[in-house]
Design a protein around this motif. Structure first.
Motif, mmCIF file in Angstrom:
data_model
loop_
_atom_site.group_PDB
_atom_site.id
_atom_site.type_symbol
_atom_site.label_atom_id
_atom_site.label_comp_id
_atom_site.label_asym_id
_atom_site.label_seq_id
_atom_site.Cartn_x
_atom_site.Cartn_y
_atom_site.Cartn_z
ATOM 1 N N ALA A 165 0.793 -1.229 0.000
ATOM 2 C CA ALA A 165 0.000 0.000 0.000
ATOM 3 C C ALA A 165 0.831 1.288 0.000
ATOM 4 O O ALA A 165 0.415 2.311 0.519
ATOM 5 C CB ALA A 165 -0.970 0.009 1.197
ATOM 6 N N THR A 173 2.332 -7.219 -10.607
ATOM 7 C CA THR A 173 2.740 -8.607 -10.321
ATOM 8 C C THR A 173 2.120 -9.117 -9.019
ATOM 9 O O THR A 173 2.016 -10.319 -8.815
ATOM 10 C CB THR A 173 4.273 -8.757 -10.266
ATOM 11 N N ARG A 199 7.609 -6.568 -5.625
ATOM 12 C CA ARG A 199 8.533 -6.544 -4.487
ATOM 13 C C ARG A 199 9.975 -6.795 -4.911
ATOM 14 O O ARG A 199 10.905 -6.327 -4.248
ATOM 15 C CB ARG A 199 8.158 -7.634 -3.452
ATOM 16 N N ASP A 200 10.121 -7.595 -6.007
ATOM 17 C CA ASP A 200 11.455 -8.073 -6.398
ATOM 18 C C ASP A 200 11.739 -7.790 -7.862
ATOM 19 O O ASP A 200 12.534 -8.480 -8.474
ATOM 20 C CB ASP A 200 11.525 -9.593 -6.169
ATOM 21 N N ARG A 209 -1.591 -12.793 -5.599
ATOM 22 C CA ARG A 209 -2.945 -12.793 -5.018
ATOM 23 C C ARG A 209 -3.787 -13.925 -5.632
ATOM 24 O O ARG A 209 -4.541 -14.609 -4.933
ATOM 25 C CB ARG A 209 -3.622 -11.438 -5.248
ATOM 26 N N ARG A 241 11.717 -12.947 4.266
ATOM 27 C CA ARG A 241 11.762 -14.245 3.602
ATOM 28 C C ARG A 241 13.118 -14.436 2.901
ATOM 29 O O ARG A 241 13.772 -13.461 2.513
ATOM 30 C CB ARG A 241 10.610 -14.384 2.606
ATOM 31 N N SER A 291 0.930 -13.218 0.497
ATOM 32 C CA SER A 291 2.273 -13.099 1.074
ATOM 33 C C SER A 291 2.727 -14.432 1.661
ATOM 34 O O SER A 291 3.920 -14.680 1.763
ATOM 35 C CB SER A 291 2.362 -11.931 2.063
ATOM 36 N N LYS A 323 2.373 2.083 -5.101
ATOM 37 C CA LYS A 323 2.995 1.542 -6.325
ATOM 38 C C LYS A 323 1.995 1.402 -7.456
ATOM 39 O O LYS A 323 2.306 1.702 -8.589
ATOM 40 C CB LYS A 323 3.559 0.130 -6.091
ATOM 41 N N ASP A 333 7.336 -10.235 3.983
ATOM 42 C CA ASP A 333 7.947 -9.939 2.677
ATOM 43 C C ASP A 333 9.433 -9.586 2.821
ATOM 44 O O ASP A 333 10.248 -9.940 1.976
ATOM 45 C CB ASP A 333 7.210 -8.779 1.980
ATOM 46 N N ARG A 382 7.441 -18.761 -6.826
ATOM 47 C CA ARG A 382 8.147 -17.645 -7.463
ATOM 48 C C ARG A 382 8.749 -18.096 -8.797
ATOM 49 O O ARG A 382 8.683 -17.378 -9.791
ATOM 50 C CB ARG A 382 9.223 -17.067 -6.541
ATOM 51 N N ARG A 415 -4.665 2.292 2.801
ATOM 52 C CA ARG A 415 -5.304 1.001 2.510
ATOM 53 C C ARG A 415 -6.678 0.924 3.173
ATOM 54 O O ARG A 415 -7.632 0.421 2.596
ATOM 55 C CB ARG A 415 -4.381 -0.141 2.952
ATOM 56 N N ARG A 453 2.465 -8.310 6.915
ATOM 57 C CA ARG A 453 2.841 -8.620 5.529
ATOM 58 C C ARG A 453 4.223 -8.043 5.213
ATOM 59 O O ARG A 453 5.045 -8.708 4.584
ATOM 60 C CB ARG A 453 1.773 -8.045 4.601
HETATM 61 O O1 CDP Z 1 -1.218 -3.903 -3.178
HETATM 62 P P1 CDP Z 1 -0.256 -4.325 -2.106
HETATM 63 O O2 CDP Z 1 1.009 -3.538 -2.157
HETATM 64 O O3 CDP Z 1 -0.872 -4.374 -0.751
HETATM 65 O O4 CDP Z 1 0.106 -5.861 -2.395
HETATM 66 P P2 CDP Z 1 0.421 -6.578 -3.770
HETATM 67 O O5 CDP Z 1 1.438 -5.796 -4.539
HETATM 68 O O6 CDP Z 1 -0.841 -6.924 -4.469
HETATM 69 O O7 CDP Z 1 1.148 -7.929 -3.280
HETATM 70 C C1 CDP Z 1 0.514 -8.889 -2.457
HETATM 71 C C2 CDP Z 1 1.584 -9.800 -1.888
HETATM 72 O O8 CDP Z 1 2.181 -10.535 -2.956
HETATM 73 C C3 CDP Z 1 2.758 -9.091 -1.206
HETATM 74 O O9 CDP Z 1 2.548 -8.865 0.175
HETATM 75 C C4 CDP Z 1 3.921 -10.034 -1.451
HETATM 76 O O10 CDP Z 1 4.016 -11.023 -0.463
HETATM 77 C C5 CDP Z 1 3.576 -10.725 -2.751
HETATM 78 N N1 CDP Z 1 4.349 -10.213 -3.897
HETATM 79 C C6 CDP Z 1 5.639 -10.679 -4.060
HETATM 80 O O11 CDP Z 1 6.139 -11.438 -3.245
HETATM 81 N N2 CDP Z 1 6.370 -10.300 -5.147
HETATM 82 C C7 CDP Z 1 5.865 -9.459 -6.047
HETATM 83 N N3 CDP Z 1 6.597 -9.119 -7.115
HETATM 84 C C8 CDP Z 1 4.558 -8.934 -5.874
HETATM 85 C C9 CDP Z 1 3.822 -9.323 -4.773
#
Ligand code: CDP
Length: 205
Positions: free
Chosen positions: A14, A35, A110-111, A40, A167, A79, A17, A164, A88, A137, A160
């Motif tokens: 949140a 992504t 995230r990555d 999700r 890990r 997550s 992005k 994240d 992954r 959020r 979360r």
């Molecule tokens: O929208 P929000 O930022 O809350 O979450 P999201 O981007 O939809 O991502 C949900 C969950 O997916 C994250 O808390 C990560 O654990 C995982 N995720 C990830 O591991 N790697 C990514 N490239 C994107 C999401």
């Protein structure tokens, strides 16, 4: 943009992005992949009893369009499946080929800058304090009709974030060459302007 040009946008839950990514993609007229929706969708299938690695390997575009994917339960499930290296790995090739499509691509997650596209032309790390992110959020969830409390949303965001960041597989962290944008005290317009400026600088070298 006609050549492949990858814009990687990472950051914690949140942080803004999604909004920034959509605005940057619209500005540069390139494709956008959220992504988080992939994780999700896998998380939602786990909640229905499927094995997460099998779900990731069999994921279809339709799976990422379900109405319930934005719920807090699915975010937590996402997550949890996101710590699994098999999950992954199953999602890697799709993300990498999306990133190199003609016309340029924005990927948020995230990555992206660290693992999926370490060669991305632009890397942004969008963040904000946990309190500010939880407030945003909370407002989104309430607007979408969810019954949640601010305290629960803050606890969810913190849980979360910790999962994240801590890990072993592709933990959340800025790439060494990422530009960090802390949106805690910014309006969305200011954050978008900052992001577009960083992309412009990278394009003009
Ligand atoms: O929208 P929000 O930022 O809350 O979450 P999201 O981007 O939809 O991502 C949900 C969950 O997916 C994250 O808390 C990560 O654990 C995982 N995720 C990830 O591991 N790697 C990514 N490239 C994107 C999401």
């Amino acid at each position: 943009m006609t050549e492949p040009f990858t814009i990687a946008i990472d950051g914690p839950a949140a942080a803004g992005k999604g909004t920034i990514s959509r605005a940057v993609a619209a500005h540069f007229n390139c494709a956008h992949l959220d992504t988080g929706l992939l994780y999700r969708a896998v998380g939602a299938k786990m909640l229905l009893g499927q094995d997460p690695a099998d779900a990731a390997r069999g994921l279809t575009a339709a799976d990422t369009q379900g109405a319930g994917l934005r719920s807090p339960e699915v975010a937590q499930a996402a997550s949890r499946v996101a710590v699994l290296p098999e999950v992954r790995a199953a999602l890697l090739d799709f993300q990498r080929s999306f990133a190199r499509r003609a016309g340029g691509a924005v990927l948020d997650g995230r990555d992206i800058g660290t693992v999926i596209c370490p060669q991305a032309e632009v890397k942004l790390f969008v963040t904000a304090s946990a309190e500010v992110r939880a407030q945003r959020r909370y407002a989104e969830l309430v607007a979408g009709g969810s019954e949640v409390s601010p305290a629960q949303v803050l606890a969810d965001v913190r849980e979360r974030d910790a999962r994240d960041r801590d890990r072993a597989a592709a933990p959340l962290k800025p790439a060494p060459d990422a530009v960090t944008i802390d949106t805690s005290d910014m309006t969305i317009d200011q954050a978008v302007t900052r992001a577009i400026g960083a992309v412009e600088r990278a394009r003009t070298g």
